[in-house]
Design an enzyme around this catalytic site. Structure first.
Site: not given
Length: 487
Positions: A175-176, A238
Site C-alpha cells: 500500500d504505497h 489507503h
C-alpha cells in the site's frame, strides 16, 4: 523467517505505467544515493518484445521524464543493472527462459525479490509459472501490487494462490501510502512524543476526519475504475490503513509483527457501517481549477452506478475510541488535491474567561491537529492564545497555529518517492510497512458489508458538480453531529 538481502529484483509489468512513473525512477534514485546493494541486478519482464538495449532506452526515457535531474546521479550505472526478458505470463513455456535470464549472473543461490505489477487475473498463472521454473524457493520473496481482488472472496482466492508458493513471511503486499514520509511521521508523532499518547483517546478527542481528495477524473483508468469505484479504490486500502495508524494501540516495538498486530486489531474492531452512515456520489460536468471538465457519465460514454465519491461515518468499538466517530471522505473531481488527517479535540470543560473577555464573540475554539500528507507534508497544532494588547474587556483570545512544515524542518533531507522506501524494504526483507493477509481480509470484510447494505437499500450515487466537495448529503452526514468538514 528467512532473512536475506536480495541480489536480484524481478519486475513483472516492467513496461507498464507504474514501472515507468514510479518503480524505475525510485530504483534509480536509490542507486544514485548508494542505497542499493552493489551487486543488485534488475530484470524486467512483460509481453512487449524488447531486448536489453531497448528496455534500457525505455527506462532512460522514463527517468528523464519522471525523475528530477538532480536525483538521477550516474544514470548510466543504474541502466547497466537492467536487463529484460519477454514473457507471456498466461503460458507456462516462457518461464524457463525467464529463470535462465534471472540466474544468468551466476547468482542462482542468492536472494531474489519479485515485484508483481500485473492484472490480478495473471497472479495465478504467474505463480504457477514461477513454481514450474523453480523460482519460489526459500531465497525468494514476492511483492504484490494492488488491487488484491474486488471483495473478500476474490481477495482470498488471490492470497490462496500466492500462499501455495510463498509463506506469509515472504509475501509483501504494497500500500504505497505507507511509504509516504508523513504517514510514517504519524507513528513518530504518536509514539516518540510523550505529549500525545496520554490524550489520544475518547476522553480528549471528539472526532477524527480523514480526507483523500483528487482533482482528476478517470485519467485513462476507465475500465478499472468503473469496476472498482471510490470505496474499493481508495477506502478499502489507503484510508483504512490511515485509520488503523491513527487508532492503533502502541506496539511493543517498531517491527513487522508488532505494528501489524495492532493495526489488525483496529480493523477488526470497526463497527459495520449502516447505509444511513454513508454517502455515495458521482460527479457531473463542472470546473476544476478554472478548467471546464466533463461529467463521469460523459467520460465513461454511458450511464453508470459506480461511485466517484464516498463519505462514511466509522466507529472503532474498543475501549480507547468508544463514542469517537471517524469521518472518512474521498472523491474525484474535488476542488483541490489533498490527503489529510484532522484530529478534533474536545472543548475545555470550563472556560475561566467566560464573561471577562471578548472570547464569547469569537468563540473559544477547541484544539485541533492537522496532519497533511499531500500535496504538502505539514503538521499543524492549533492552540488558543492571548492577543497582545490592553483591552477593557480583559483578555482577547485567538486560535494560533503551531506549524511544522516538513520540507523546511528537514531542508537537508531529500524528498523521496514513497516507492523508494518500500522497494528498499522489499530488497532488505523488512515487512513493517507492508500489509499482512489478515489486515487485507479485515478491510474487505468491512467494505463488503457496506456494499451489501447499499445493495439491500437500493442506494445509488447522488450527483455532485465537479469542483465541489461532493453531494450535499455528505455535509449533512457530519453536520447532524454538529461537525463541519475541515476544508
Amino acid at each position: 523467517m528467512t532473512q536475506f538481502t536480495a541480489d536480484r529484483l524481478l519486475l513483472f509489468g516492467a513496461t507498464g505505467d507504474l514501472a515507468r512513473r514510479k518503480l524505475l525512477p525510485s530504483l534509480c534514485a536509490l542507486c544514485a544515493d548508494g542505497l542499493l546493494p552493489e551487486d543488485l541486478t534488475i530484470i524486467g519482464t512483460a509481453r512487449s518484445e524488447l531486448d536489453d538495449g531497448e528496455f534500457r532506452q525505455m527506462a532512460r526515457a522514463a527517468l528523464e521524464k519522471f525523475l528530477p535531474a538532480q536525483r538521477r546521479g550516474s544514470m548510466a550505472t543504474f541502466l547497466n543493472r537492467l536487463s529484460y526478458q519477454t514473457l507471456d505470463a498466461t503460458t507456462i513455456e516462457g518461464f524457463d527462459a525467464l529463470a535462465e535470464k534471472v540466474n544468468a549472473s551466476g547468482k542462482a543461490d542468492g536472494g531474489l525479490a519479485i515485484f508483481l505489477s500485473t492484472a490480478p487475473s495473471l497472479f495465478g498463472p504467474t505463480i504457477a509459472g514461477l513454481q514450474h521454473a523453480g523460482m519460489t524457493g526459500e531465497n525468494v520473496r514476492m511483492c504484490l501490487e494492488k488491487p488484491l481482488g474486488t471483495d473478500l472472496e476474490s481477495s482470498a482466492a488471490i492470497n490462496d494462490a500466492v500462499a501455495a508458493a510463498f509463506p506469509e513471511d515472504r509475501i509483501f503486499r504494497i500500500d504505497h501510502y505507507l511509504g509516504k514520509e508523513t504517514v510514517q511521521n504519524l507513528l513518530a508523532l504518536r509514539f516518540a512524543n510523550i505529549l500525545f499518547e496520554p490524550i489520544w483517546n475518547s476522553n480528549v478527542i471528539e472526532h477524527v476526519q480523514i480526507t483523500v481528495a483528487e482533482t482528476v477524473g478517470l485519467e485513462g483508468r476507465v475500465s478499472f475504475y468503473d469496476d472498482a469505484g471510490a470505496l474499493r479504490d481508495m477506502v478499502q486500502n489507503h484510508m483504512l490503513q490511515l485509520l488503523a495508524l491513527v487508532a492503533m494501540e502502541p506496539p511493543t516495538s517498531f517491527d513487522a509483527t508488532a505494528v501489524r498486530d495492532e493495526k489488525v486489531k483496529v480493523l477488526r474492531a470497526l463497527r459495520p457501517a449502516k447505509a444511513s452512515e454513508t454517502v455515495t456520489g458521482q460527479y457531473r460536468a463542472g470546473a476544476v481549477e478554472g478548467q471546464a471538465v466533463p461529467g463521469y457519465d460523459e467520460e465513461l460514454g454511458k450511464a453508470s452506478d459506480t461511485e466517484t465519491f464516498a463519505a462514511i461515518k466509522a466507529h472503532v468499538d474498543n475501549w480507547r475510541w468508544k463514542g469517537v466517530p471517524f469521518y472518512l471522505r474521498t472523491g474525484k473531481r474535488m476542488p483541490e488535491r489533498v490527503t489529510e488527517i484532522f484530529v478534533q479535540f474536545r472543548c475545555v470543560p470550563h472556560s475561566i474567561f467566560e464573561g471577562r473577555s471578548n472570547t464569547a464573540a469569537a468563540g473559544l475554539q477547541p484544539n485541533s491537529l492537522l496532519i497533511e500528507i499531500q500535496p504538502e507534508e505539514n503538521i499543524t497544532l492549533s492552540l488558543m492564545a492571548k492577543v497582545p494588547g490592553l483591552d477593557e474587556g480583559g483578555v482577547r483570545l485567538r486560535e494560533v497555529p503551531l506549524q511544522i512544515a516538513m520540507p523546511d524542518a528537514f531542508a537537508e533531507a531529500e524528498r523521496r518517492i514513497a516507492y523508494e522506501r518500500l522497494l528498499l524494504d522489499l530488497i532488505k526483507g523488512d515487512q513493517t510497512l507492508f500489509v499482512r493477509r489478515d489486515e487485507v481480509e479485515a478491510q474487505w470484510h468491512w467494505i463488503d458489508a457496506i456494499r451489501a447494505a447499499w445493495e439491500a437499500d437500493g442506494v445509488t450515487p447522488k450527483t455532485y458538480t465537479a469542483g465541489s466537495w461532493g453531494p450535499s448529503a455528505a455535509i449533512a452526514l457530519a453536520e447532524r453531529d454538529g461537525v463541519s468538514w475541515h476544508e
